[in-house]
Design a protein around this motif. Structure first.
Motif, PDB file in Angstrom:
ATOM      1  N   GLY A   1       0.767  -1.200  -0.059  1.00 47.74           N
ATOM      2  CA  GLY A   1       0.047  -0.078   0.133  1.00 47.74           C
ATOM      3  C   GLY A   1       0.950   1.393   0.098  1.00 47.74           C
ATOM      4  O   GLY A   1       0.463   2.250  -0.759  1.00 47.74           O
ATOM      5  N   MET A   2       1.769   1.123   0.782  1.00 43.64           N
ATOM      6  CA  MET A   2       2.766   2.283   0.832  1.00 43.64           C
ATOM      7  C   MET A   2       3.343   2.718  -0.412  1.00 43.64           C
ATOM      8  O   MET A   2       3.573   3.888  -1.012  1.00 43.64           O
ATOM      9  CB  MET A   2       3.931   2.178   1.902  1.00 43.64           C
ATOM     10  N   MET A   3       4.061   1.501  -1.161  1.00 44.64           N
ATOM     11  CA  MET A   3       4.618   1.671  -2.521  1.00 44.64           C
ATOM     12  C   MET A   3       3.694   2.392  -3.494  1.00 44.64           C
ATOM     13  O   MET A   3       3.709   3.258  -4.553  1.00 44.64           O
ATOM     14  CB  MET A   3       5.089   0.658  -2.695  1.00 44.64           C
ATOM     15  N   ARG A   4       2.336   1.711  -3.487  1.00 40.20           N
ATOM     16  CA  ARG A   4       1.161   1.990  -4.381  1.00 40.20           C
ATOM     17  C   ARG A   4       1.083   3.595  -4.339  1.00 40.20           C
ATOM     18  O   ARG A   4       0.982   4.058  -5.161  1.00 40.20           O
ATOM     19  CB  ARG A   4       0.152   1.019  -4.055  1.00 40.20           C
ATOM     20  N   GLU A   5       0.676   3.990  -2.918  1.00 37.43           N
ATOM     21  CA  GLU A   5       0.271   5.299  -2.967  1.00 37.43           C
ATOM     22  C   GLU A   5       1.476   6.315  -3.112  1.00 37.43           C
ATOM     23  O   GLU A   5       1.143   7.402  -3.655  1.00 37.43           O
ATOM     24  CB  GLU A   5      -0.186   5.538  -1.400  1.00 37.43           C
ATOM     25  N   ASN A   6       2.616   5.861  -2.847  1.00 36.02           N
ATOM     26  CA  ASN A   6       3.769   6.786  -3.238  1.00 36.02           C
ATOM     27  C   ASN A   6       4.007   7.103  -4.932  1.00 36.02           C
ATOM     28  O   ASN A   6       3.817   8.005  -5.144  1.00 36.02           O
ATOM     29  CB  ASN A   6       5.210   6.458  -2.724  1.00 36.02           C
ATOM     30  N   VAL A   7       3.992   5.690  -5.566  1.00 32.60           N
ATOM     31  CA  VAL A   7       3.935   5.856  -6.994  1.00 32.60           C
ATOM     32  C   VAL A   7       2.631   6.556  -7.536  1.00 32.60           C
ATOM     33  O   VAL A   7       2.922   7.427  -8.478  1.00 32.60           O
ATOM     34  CB  VAL A   7       3.892   4.341  -7.591  1.00 32.60           C
TER      35      VAL A   7
END
Lengths: 169, 303
Positions: free
Chosen positions: B284-290
């Motif tokens: 989720g963190m990587m998804r939202e950052n991207v």
């Protein structure tokens, strides 16, 4: 007298429970053994795997634990591993397995997993599998993935028994 | 006799249902551990969401947490400022696993010092190494469930591979000339290298604060670094710069004003989001950052 009778009841109950648990444990280990009702089939079978895309060792492979490594391609026949490579394989390479261990008369299953390069997103990747009986292809399937993701799939097919083989051209 | 039998049974049930306890330094490692451990492990994180691992100071409560652990896990590469996790574990006899073992570290130059960047999890390929290390560690503690840990590990590793492919596809929407990522501190070196950001900086982060928000060598902010960042933002035409959830946004907002660019959004960096937020897991963190980065840099900021 009553105490002895109560202890005897307990002993019978506990013994019965112990025997039941033992039987259950033995049954589950029997159940997990692979079914071997079918005979391995004779026949000059060969499995040809044509790599239509470059493959590389999977950087997302589980590498911990015995037998685990970063593979570029892995093939199983009816649950038995028949091919495992860990090196880079160039597109256009044809791999051949002959004879093919583990084939059965009746229903068979081939699993293939392969790892294209990660930076080839957007470019489809494919591997062609053909199972030959002599010079005749009896199975011909191609597995695809969107570029970058693993190529992974299972092919099910039937092979005749010994009598059927005699009838084949 | 009946009472004794009942007590024996209760003891046996308690023994089989007791969970192993893993104490992790960071929220990211805790998430990886939960994915691998399933219901056999209770996973705790010393750092709360939003906390800064570089400057954290352990508490007596953290010491008690470690004392109750079967296994401790840390990032390593000096992410835990002043080695606070190793110091917590020292002398307790608890095993401490360094999750970055086997990661090929990025060596970056700061003020003449060569520093190994600890933010390795920002490359999903490195996250895969973390997961492999955790599978191995759990398997050594709990040999009965090795096959389970490996099965969960395999599934999660394929999820990481899917994440990597998705990130590449998303980033491809940003013209290469616009792939300029400016953040609060140098947490995104691995991300930049993996996905082709900041080519003019050797595919490394562009940030006013160095690899640590603390006072270690090569960390912190100097007037020279600040000026370099402002000049880079102007000269390379960055469309936006980004604040981080675990770093004070004041500095980056000042730089944005001076450089004449907008703030593209908030990124999860040293910590994941709180429970219930979109960034509460690693994926989720990587998804939202991207999504935040791509939306801002391709020129379509969300309102």
């Amino acid at each position: 007298m009553r105490i002895i009778f109560a202890l005897a009841i307990w002993a019978i109950v506990l013994s019965g429970l112990f025997l039941y648990m033992e039987a259950r444990s033995n049954r589950s280990s029997t159940d997990s053994a692979p079914a071997t009702g079918k005979l391995e089939t004779a026949g000059p079978y060969a499995l040809e795997i044509t790599i239509l895309t470059t493959l590389q060792p999977d950087p997302f492979a589980l590498t911990t634990g015995s037998g685990n490594q970063a593979e570029s391609i892995h093939v199983r026949v009816n649950g038995r591993s028949v091919l495992s490579r860990t090196e880079r394989i160039e597109a256009g390479t044809a791999l051949r397995i002959e004879p093919v261990p583990g084939l059965l008369s009746g229903v068979n299953e081939i699993y293939l997993g392969a790892s294209p390069p990660l930076d080839e997103h957007g470019r489809p990747a494919a591997i062609r599998l053909r199972l030959f009986n002599g010079l005749v292809p009896v199975v011909d399937e191609t597995l695809w993935s969107d570029g970058g993701s693993k190529i992974s799939g299972t092919i099910s097919f039937s092979l005749p028994g010994i009598e059927g083989l005699r009838d084949m051209p | 006799m009946l009472l004794g039998l009942m007590l024996l049974c209760a003891d046996a049930v308690a023994e089989t249902s007791r969970k192993f306890v893993a104490v992790c330094s960071t929220t990211q490692i805790a998430d990886f551990a939960r994915q691998v451990g399933g219901d056999r492990w209770e996973v705790k994180s010393i750092l709360a969401p939003g906390a800064d691992p570089h400057t954290y100071m352990p508490t007596p409560g953290d010491e008690r947490m470690v004392m109750g652990a079967d296994l401790c896990l840390q990032n390593g590469l000096h992410l835990e400022g002043n080695n606070w996790m190793a110091r917590l574990v020292e002398g307790t006899g608890k095993p401490l696993v360094v999750c970055t073992e086997g990661v090929p570290p990025l060596q970056v130059d700061y003020a003449g010092e060569k520093i190994l960047d600890p933010h390795a999890w920002f490359s999903p390929m490195n996250a895969a190494i973390y997961v492999n290390n955790i599978v191995r560690a759990f398997s050594e503690v709990d040999r009965e469930a090795v096959a389970n840990y490996q099965a969960r590990g395999r599934l999660y590793l394929q999820q990481l591979r899917a994440l990597d492919g998705w990130i590449r596809e998303q980033v491809s929407q940003i013209p290469p000339s616009s792939r300029i990522l400016v953040t609060s501190h140098d947490a995104f070196n691995y991300f930049c290298r993996e996905y082709g950001f900041n080519p003019e900086q050797g595919y490394l982060s562009l940030a006013p604060v160095g690899w640590s928000t603390g006072s270690e060598v090569g960390a912190g902010m100097t007037p020279r670094r600040r000026a370099e960042v402002i000049n880079s933002v102007r000269s390379f035409g960055a469309r936006a710069i980004f604040v981080e959830t675990s770093v004070n946004p004041k500095l980056i907002r000042e730089i944005a004003r001076e450089a004449g660019v907008g703030v593209g959004g908030e990124l999860y960096s040293d910590s994941m989001g709180k429970a219930g937020s979109a960034g509460e897991t690693y994926i989720g963190m990587m998804r939202e950052n991207v999504i935040t980065i791509v939306t801002a840099l391709k020129g379509e900021k969300e309102q």
